[in-house]
Design a protein around this motif. Structure first.
Motif, PDB file in Angstrom:
ATOM      1  N   TYR A 150       2.943 -67.606  67.984  1.00  0.00           N
ATOM      2  CA  TYR A 150       2.693 -66.164  68.014  1.00  0.00           C
ATOM      3  C   TYR A 150       1.256 -65.859  68.389  1.00  0.00           C
ATOM      4  O   TYR A 150       0.357 -66.687  68.235  1.00  0.00           O
ATOM      5  CB  TYR A 150       3.021 -65.524  66.667  1.00  0.00           C
ATOM      6  N   ILE A 151       1.075 -64.661  68.914  1.00  0.00           N
ATOM      7  CA  ILE A 151      -0.251 -64.065  69.107  1.00  0.00           C
ATOM      8  C   ILE A 151      -0.217 -62.719  68.409  1.00  0.00           C
ATOM      9  O   ILE A 151       0.532 -61.823  68.807  1.00  0.00           O
ATOM     10  CB  ILE A 151      -0.588 -63.868  70.598  1.00  0.00           C
ATOM     11  N   LEU A 152      -0.983 -62.570  67.350  1.00  0.00           N
ATOM     12  CA  LEU A 152      -1.064 -61.305  66.619  1.00  0.00           C
ATOM     13  C   LEU A 152      -2.412 -60.657  66.901  1.00  0.00           C
ATOM     14  O   LEU A 152      -3.448 -61.328  66.892  1.00  0.00           O
ATOM     15  CB  LEU A 152      -0.915 -61.527  65.113  1.00  0.00           C
ATOM     16  N   VAL A 153      -2.382 -59.356  67.138  1.00  0.00           N
ATOM     17  CA  VAL A 153      -3.610 -58.598  67.394  1.00  0.00           C
ATOM     18  C   VAL A 153      -3.644 -57.408  66.445  1.00  0.00           C
ATOM     19  O   VAL A 153      -2.654 -56.684  66.319  1.00  0.00           O
ATOM     20  CB  VAL A 153      -3.672 -58.099  68.856  1.00  0.00           C
ATOM     21  N   GLN A 154      -4.766 -57.220  65.792  1.00  0.00           N
ATOM     22  CA  GLN A 154      -4.886 -56.104  64.868  1.00  0.00           C
ATOM     23  C   GLN A 154      -6.342 -55.675  64.789  1.00  0.00           C
ATOM     24  O   GLN A 154      -7.240 -56.503  64.619  1.00  0.00           O
ATOM     25  CB  GLN A 154      -4.391 -56.497  63.469  1.00  0.00           C
ATOM     26  N   PHE A 185      18.085 -62.922  70.323  1.00  0.00           N
ATOM     27  CA  PHE A 185      17.527 -62.879  71.674  1.00  0.00           C
ATOM     28  C   PHE A 185      17.420 -64.264  72.300  1.00  0.00           C
ATOM     29  O   PHE A 185      17.067 -64.395  73.462  1.00  0.00           O
ATOM     30  CB  PHE A 185      16.144 -62.233  71.667  1.00  0.00           C
ATOM     31  N   GLY A 186      17.698 -65.296  71.507  1.00  0.00           N
ATOM     32  CA  GLY A 186      17.677 -66.651  72.043  1.00  0.00           C
ATOM     33  C   GLY A 186      16.308 -67.294  72.067  1.00  0.00           C
ATOM     34  O   GLY A 186      16.083 -68.235  72.837  1.00  0.00           O
ATOM     35  N   LEU A 187      15.373 -66.833  71.219  1.00  0.00           N
ATOM     36  CA  LEU A 187      14.058 -67.458  71.186  1.00  0.00           C
ATOM     37  C   LEU A 187      14.173 -68.888  70.670  1.00  0.00           C
ATOM     38  O   LEU A 187      14.940 -69.172  69.739  1.00  0.00           O
ATOM     39  CB  LEU A 187      13.100 -66.667  70.291  1.00  0.00           C
ATOM     40  N   GLY A 188      13.408 -69.776  71.248  1.00  0.00           N
ATOM     41  CA  GLY A 188      13.435 -71.172  70.839  1.00  0.00           C
ATOM     42  C   GLY A 188      12.476 -71.979  71.680  1.00  0.00           C
ATOM     43  O   GLY A 188      11.711 -71.441  72.483  1.00  0.00           O
ATOM     44  N   GLY A 189      12.517 -73.287  71.500  1.00  0.00           N
ATOM     45  CA  GLY A 189      11.626 -74.154  72.259  1.00  0.00           C
ATOM     46  C   GLY A 189      10.177 -73.814  71.989  1.00  0.00           C
ATOM     47  O   GLY A 189       9.743 -73.755  70.840  1.00  0.00           O
ATOM     48  N   ASN A 190       9.408 -73.574  73.047  1.00  0.00           N
ATOM     49  CA  ASN A 190       7.987 -73.256  72.923  1.00  0.00           C
ATOM     50  C   ASN A 190       7.684 -71.810  73.302  1.00  0.00           C
ATOM     51  O   ASN A 190       6.592 -71.503  73.794  1.00  0.00           O
ATOM     52  CB  ASN A 190       7.166 -74.202  73.806  1.00  0.00           C
ATOM     53  N   ASP A 191       8.645 -70.918  73.087  1.00  0.00           N
ATOM     54  CA  ASP A 191       8.458 -69.513  73.419  1.00  0.00           C
ATOM     55  C   ASP A 191       7.282 -68.922  72.631  1.00  0.00           C
ATOM     56  O   ASP A 191       6.972 -69.353  71.519  1.00  0.00           O
ATOM     57  CB  ASP A 191       9.719 -68.709  73.116  1.00  0.00           C
ATOM     58  N   ILE A 192       6.658 -67.899  73.229  1.00  0.00           N
ATOM     59  CA  ILE A 192       5.524 -67.214  72.603  1.00  0.00           C
ATOM     60  C   ILE A 192       5.912 -65.770  72.305  1.00  0.00           C
ATOM     61  O   ILE A 192       6.521 -65.099  73.147  1.00  0.00           O
ATOM     62  CB  ILE A 192       4.288 -67.226  73.522  1.00  0.00           C
ATOM     63  N   VAL A 193       5.561 -65.294  71.123  1.00  0.00           N
ATOM     64  CA  VAL A 193       5.798 -63.904  70.707  1.00  0.00           C
ATOM     65  C   VAL A 193       4.444 -63.215  70.524  1.00  0.00           C
ATOM     66  O   VAL A 193       3.534 -63.767  69.904  1.00  0.00           O
ATOM     67  CB  VAL A 193       6.600 -63.847  69.392  1.00  0.00           C
TER      68      VAL A 193
END
Length: 661
Positions: free
Chosen positions: A465-469, A430-438
């Motif tokens: 990343y931001i994980l929520v659980q 998908f081309g994720l890189g740099g300072n991208d957030i997942v």
């Protein structure tokens, strides 16, 4: 052809429909007259109460849909409280791990992460009849919701089993998913991607749901993940799952997604060995390559690439068609380089003009047989064809991921975990890189964090990343679990007890992230740390939101708006969320004029929650020219100091915005 002029006045109605569609894509529907706005749904989007409507229309409908829309739109006064003791490198890392109800958390993130998330990946409950789903509490009156939203979180009441015998089996699942996907859309960047794992039970409903929320035109495709070899089902044994992909806007994300073909490293390694053995004897190399390919089953990616069975000084290649696409394309004599005889031509003529062909022969880009009686071919080098468009079929054996997790934890905890390598491959494609957030708001055991750490390690990126659980109690889950799931949960509980940890899935995930981070240490240690936050009721007393409900005599009981058990860290997190600042910003702690001050992202925000704030403190802090500054409402030395501090800041730091809580 050049674009034609309309030669007519603008169609203002169509323009208005497009503007509304950009804000509310779910309110666009189809009628006999074409695309129209569903005004009943639009009214619902603009109301905190259920709006009744009777029109028939083409759309996904289920009992409880309007309540789901209202649920998404009702505001929340809850907050996120930092847990430093569970975090790693809290002040510097940009990764977030949030324990709480993902619906409430998504609402809390709306301002701070609006349009900032590059990729959302979720693996929600599959609605098998045994999995837990969220049972959201819908309040028909928004005022009632505001009153109750400050209550303690009822985690144990939010997760309920949704059996197939339930009267609203599919409806309850849709009502759970709709508000979460709707809120998530707001967080995506213009070129953002949403990726959802699902099985056959709800994939059809999920597609319709996402068509409505993200727009049918933004459907990017569906990946079939072959992850099982079981044969334990009547009729047709289901051995795969689905990965549904949508983009925020196809006009921005053009979908130039590429992946490296599987098996290439093995092919290169084998041919290097053949060349060491046979030197420049290309015919011998070819024969050995043909024998080598025989060892692989038909499903192996290397077998699919078996036509790459030639090699020359430039590398591995396959002999591809050199004939013209049309009959009689180019007709001329081509001499064989060894026999000097005219080569047999293709029936439809040559692909290239004579001059171009001569250049290709000169550059050794044409493959000739031993004599002129065989039609020559093009040379298509493997190095030039390593990448292909993202494909819709994935073969990943779940046992590999299970073995890797066993090695990580030191014991067997999972029987069929999600594969972080599969997520890693998708992120890379998908081309994720740099300072991208997942963002992953059904994060489970933390697979997304491991995949992103690998991406940063392998590519040098600095994605976060931001994980929520929800902190699901595994002992409660165990009560309804059966078969392999029951054994898995039991092992997880025993592991956590040995670690002296609460028996919650969030504890297992945090431990996994800590263990994984050791494998991906780089020069950028902030990429492996994480800040832990827990959802809780507001830091403020209810009177802060509804002072009109309290008589004057009772207001004296709340001289301090802040609840007594809340810390400065707690207040800072709520201020950042309220001011629309990402929780991932760097936080420093300073001492200014003898008082503790939080400094967020250089001078973006200064926060001081101590008492005794006066003019001298204002003069000192004004030297840093902060963009924003916040104090407690009762933190000033007296009412005069409160007025003077505000005036001093206007004078000494005119760009500073001051607020109080």
């Amino acid at each position: 052809m050049p674009e034609k002029l309309d030669l007519q006045s603008p169609d203002l109605v169509s323009q208005n429909i497009e503007k509304l569609a950009a804000l509310f894509p779910n309110c666009v529907t189809e009628t006999a007259d074409g695309k129209q706005i569903d005004f009943d749904l639009l009214r619902q989007e603009l109301s905190h109460k259920v709006v009744e409507g009777t029109k028939e229309r083409y759309r996904l409908e289920w009992p409880g849909k309007k309540e789901a829309i209202v649920t998404a739109n009702i505001p929340t006064t809850k907050t996120l409280r930092p847990v430093r003791e569970d975090s790693v490198d809290f002040d510097n890392t940009e990764n977030l791990y949030i324990e709480g109800d993902n619906l409430e958390v998504l609402k809390l993130l709306q301002e701070s992460y609006l349009g900032k998330i590059k990729m959302i990946y979720i693996d929600p409950p599959y609605n098998t009849g045994k999995d837990f789903v969220y049972k959201d509490n819908f309040a028909k009156d928004a005022k009632e919701e505001l009153i109750t939203s400050g209550q303690k979180d009822e985690y144990n009441q939010r997760l309920v089993v949704n059996p197939e015998t339930a009267g609203r089996y599919h409806s309850d699942w849709l009502s759970m998913m709709y508000p979460r996907l709707k809120l998530a859309r707001n967080l995506l960047t213009a070129d953002g991607i949403v990726v959802i794992s699902i099985d056959e039970k709800e994939v059809h409903n999920l597609r319709k749901l996402c068509d409505e929320i993200y727009g049918e035109k933004n459907f990017a495709g569906e990946i079939i993940w072959k992850n099982s070899s079981k044969n334990d089902q009547d009729y047709i044994s289901i051995q795969h799952e689905y990965i549904v992909c949508y983009v925020r806007d196809k006009g921005v994300n053009k979908g130039a997604w590429l992946e490296k073909k599987e098996g290439l490293d093995e092919i290169y390694k084998a041919f290097d060995g053949f060349r060491r053995e046979h030197g420049e004897d290309w015919s011998a190399i070819h024969q050995e390559a043909l024998e080598w390919y025989k060892q692989f089953p038909e499903s192996n990616p290397i077998k699919a690439s078996k036509h790459y069975n030639w090699m020359d000084q430039k590398g591995v290649y396959f002999a591809s068609d050199i004939s013209g696409p049309n009959h009689g394309q180019y007709v001329y004599d081509l001499l064989h380089p060894i026999t000097k005889e005219v080569c047999k031509p293709p029936a439809s003529g040559w692909r290239y003009p004579q001059k171009t062909m001569e250049e290709r022969v000169k550059n050794n880009l044409v493959h000739f047989a031993d004599d002129h009686n065989t039609i020559p071919n093009n040379k298509t080098y493997l190095s030039d064809t390593e990448f292909q468009s993202l494909t819709s079929i994935r073969f990943k054996d779940g046992r590999v991921a299970s073995k890797n997790l066993t090695k990580l934890f030191g014991e067997n905890l999972f029987t069929n975990p999600k594969d972080p390598d599969l997520l890693y491959d998708l992120m890379k494609s998908f081309g994720l890189g740099g300072n991208d957030i997942v963002l992953d708001f059904f994060s489970g055991s933390g697979t997304t964090a491991e995949a992103l750490m690998k991406l940063n390690y392998e590519t040098g990126s600095n994605c976060s990343y931001i994980l929520v659980q929800i902190p699901e109690d595994l002992n409660e889950t165990l009560k309804t679990a059966t078969g392999g799931s029951k054994a898995t949960i039991s092992r997880a509980i025993q592991y956590l007890l040995k670690q002296n940890k609460p028996t919650k899935i969030t504890e297992l995930a945090k431990q996994r992230i800590r263990l994984c981070s050791v494998n991906y240490l780089t020069n950028n240690d902030t990429a492996i740390g994480f800040r832990v936050y827990k959802q809780d009721s507001s830091n403020m007393h209810e009177v802060y939101y509804r002072p009109q409900d309290y008589v004057q005599t009772k207001l004296e009981l709340f001289a301090d708006n802040v609840k007594p058990d809340r810390t400065a860290d707690d207040l800072l997190a709520q201020v950042m969320l309220d001011w629309g600042l990402p929780l991932s910003l760097k936080i420093e702690q300073l001492t200014i004029a003898g008082k503790q001050v939080f400094k967020v992202a250089a001078n973006s925000l200064y926060a001081c929650f101590e008492t005794g704030i006066d003019e001298a403190f204002a003069r000192e802090i004004a030297k840093d020219q902060p963009l924003r500054i916040v104090f407690r409402d009762n933190g000033f030395k007296d009412d005069t100091a409160k007025t003077n501090v505000r005036q001093l800041l206007k004078q000494l730091s005119p760009d500073t915005e001051m607020k109080v809580i």
